[in-house]
Motif scaffolding. Structure first.
Motif, PDB file in Angstrom:
ATOM      1  N   GLY A  47      -0.782 -17.948  42.357  1.00 58.64           N
ATOM      2  CA  GLY A  47      -0.874 -17.508  40.967  1.00 58.64           C
ATOM      3  C   GLY A  47      -1.765 -18.358  40.084  1.00 58.64           C
ATOM      4  O   GLY A  47      -1.711 -18.252  38.865  1.00 58.64           O
ATOM      5  N   LEU A  48      -2.621 -19.190  40.707  1.00 58.74           N
ATOM      6  CA  LEU A  48      -3.487 -20.070  39.919  1.00 58.74           C
ATOM      7  C   LEU A  48      -4.834 -19.441  39.598  1.00 58.74           C
ATOM      8  O   LEU A  48      -5.503 -19.864  38.646  1.00 58.74           O
ATOM      9  N   ILE A  49      -5.236 -18.449  40.381  1.00 58.43           N
ATOM     10  CA  ILE A  49      -6.473 -17.721  40.097  1.00 58.43           C
ATOM     11  C   ILE A  49      -6.225 -16.229  40.275  1.00 58.43           C
ATOM     12  O   ILE A  49      -5.261 -15.813  40.913  1.00 58.43           O
ATOM     13  N   THR A  50      -7.124 -15.449  39.695  1.00 63.16           N
ATOM     14  CA  THR A  50      -7.101 -14.003  39.890  1.00 63.16           C
ATOM     15  C   THR A  50      -8.368 -13.586  40.614  1.00 63.16           C
ATOM     16  O   THR A  50      -9.403 -14.259  40.528  1.00 63.16           O
ATOM     17  N   ARG A  60     -18.396  -5.732  43.361  1.00 62.46           N
ATOM     18  CA  ARG A  60     -18.538  -7.084  42.812  1.00 62.46           C
ATOM     19  C   ARG A  60     -17.141  -7.663  42.649  1.00 62.46           C
ATOM     20  O   ARG A  60     -16.240  -7.011  42.136  1.00 62.46           O
ATOM     21  N   VAL A  61     -16.971  -8.910  43.116  1.00 64.35           N
ATOM     22  CA  VAL A  61     -15.675  -9.582  43.035  1.00 64.35           C
ATOM     23  C   VAL A  61     -15.846 -10.860  42.229  1.00 64.35           C
ATOM     24  O   VAL A  61     -16.783 -11.628  42.454  1.00 64.35           O
ATOM     25  N   GLU A  62     -14.949 -11.064  41.277  1.00 67.01           N
ATOM     26  CA  GLU A  62     -14.963 -12.298  40.480  1.00 67.01           C
ATOM     27  C   GLU A  62     -13.612 -12.984  40.573  1.00 67.01           C
ATOM     28  O   GLU A  62     -12.573 -12.336  40.651  1.00 67.01           O
ATOM     29  N   TYR A  63     -13.666 -14.305  40.530  1.00 64.05           N
ATOM     30  CA  TYR A  63     -12.464 -15.127  40.529  1.00 64.05           C
ATOM     31  C   TYR A  63     -12.387 -15.849  39.200  1.00 64.05           C
ATOM     32  O   TYR A  63     -13.409 -16.269  38.640  1.00 64.05           O
ATOM     33  N   ALA A  64     -11.175 -16.008  38.675  1.00 70.18           N
ATOM     34  CA  ALA A  64     -10.963 -16.689  37.404  1.00 70.18           C
ATOM     35  C   ALA A  64      -9.617 -17.409  37.444  1.00 70.18           C
ATOM     36  O   ALA A  64      -8.723 -17.025  38.211  1.00 70.18           O
ATOM     37  N   THR A  65      -9.478 -18.414  36.614  1.00 68.83           N
ATOM     38  CA  THR A  65      -8.203 -19.135  36.558  1.00 68.83           C
ATOM     39  C   THR A  65      -7.194 -18.344  35.730  1.00 68.83           C
ATOM     40  O   THR A  65      -7.558 -17.500  34.915  1.00 68.83           O
ATOM     41  N   THR A  66      -5.937 -18.640  35.965  1.00 67.43           N
ATOM     42  CA  THR A  66      -4.856 -18.049  35.177  1.00 67.43           C
ATOM     43  C   THR A  66      -4.347 -19.106  34.201  1.00 67.43           C
ATOM     44  O   THR A  66      -4.691 -20.292  34.326  1.00 67.43           O
ATOM     45  N   PRO A  67      -3.528 -18.722  33.238  1.00 67.92           N
ATOM     46  CA  PRO A  67      -2.986 -19.700  32.287  1.00 67.92           C
ATOM     47  C   PRO A  67      -2.145 -20.807  32.939  1.00 67.92           C
ATOM     48  O   PRO A  67      -1.928 -21.849  32.324  1.00 67.92           O
ATOM     49  N   LEU A  68      -1.709 -20.601  34.177  1.00 67.28           N
ATOM     50  CA  LEU A  68      -0.886 -21.610  34.839  1.00 67.28           C
ATOM     51  C   LEU A  68      -1.584 -22.961  34.993  1.00 67.28           C
ATOM     52  O   LEU A  68      -0.932 -23.996  35.049  1.00 67.28           O
TER      53      LEU A  68
END
Length: 105
Positions: A47-50, A60-68
């Motif tokens: 649950g640390l990235i999406t 196209r695939v992107e990764y991003a951080t979550t508020p955690l």
């Protein structure tokens, strides 16, 4: 959760904003495609990235951080900065150790 060799570097890089796989691969020196894939899956599972897939052609695939990770962002950046700063000294120490270990055999 973030103790893997590459996890902290990935999270710090994603702290600069969403990134595509190839952007992460280029930004993180020494990581293999397989290790990047494994690390991204593990971070997503925790649950640390999406991972967002956009229906473009090709997809196209992107990764991003979550508020955690907001609470640990600053310490991660400090730790990663320190590791980059001392990397030459650590490399030299390893070479010296390995050289002396070889001569003791």
């Amino acid at each position: 959760m973030i103790g893997g060799k590459w996890s902290a570097q990935i999270l710090v890089e994603l702290g600069n904003g969403p990134r595509r796989f190839t952007q992460l691969e280029r930004a993180i020196t020494g990581i293999s495609r397989r290790m990047l894939t494994v690390s991204l899956r593990d971070l997503e599972r925790n649950g640390l990235i999406t991972r967002t897939v956009y229906p473009d052609s090709p997809p196209r695939v992107e990764y991003a951080t979550t508020p955690l990770i907001e609470d640990i962002r600053e310490p991660l950046e400090a730790l990663t900065g320190w590791a980059r700063l001392v990397a030459p000294a650590i490399t030299a120490a390893r070479r010296a150790y390995d050289g002396s270990a070889d001569s003791q055999l």
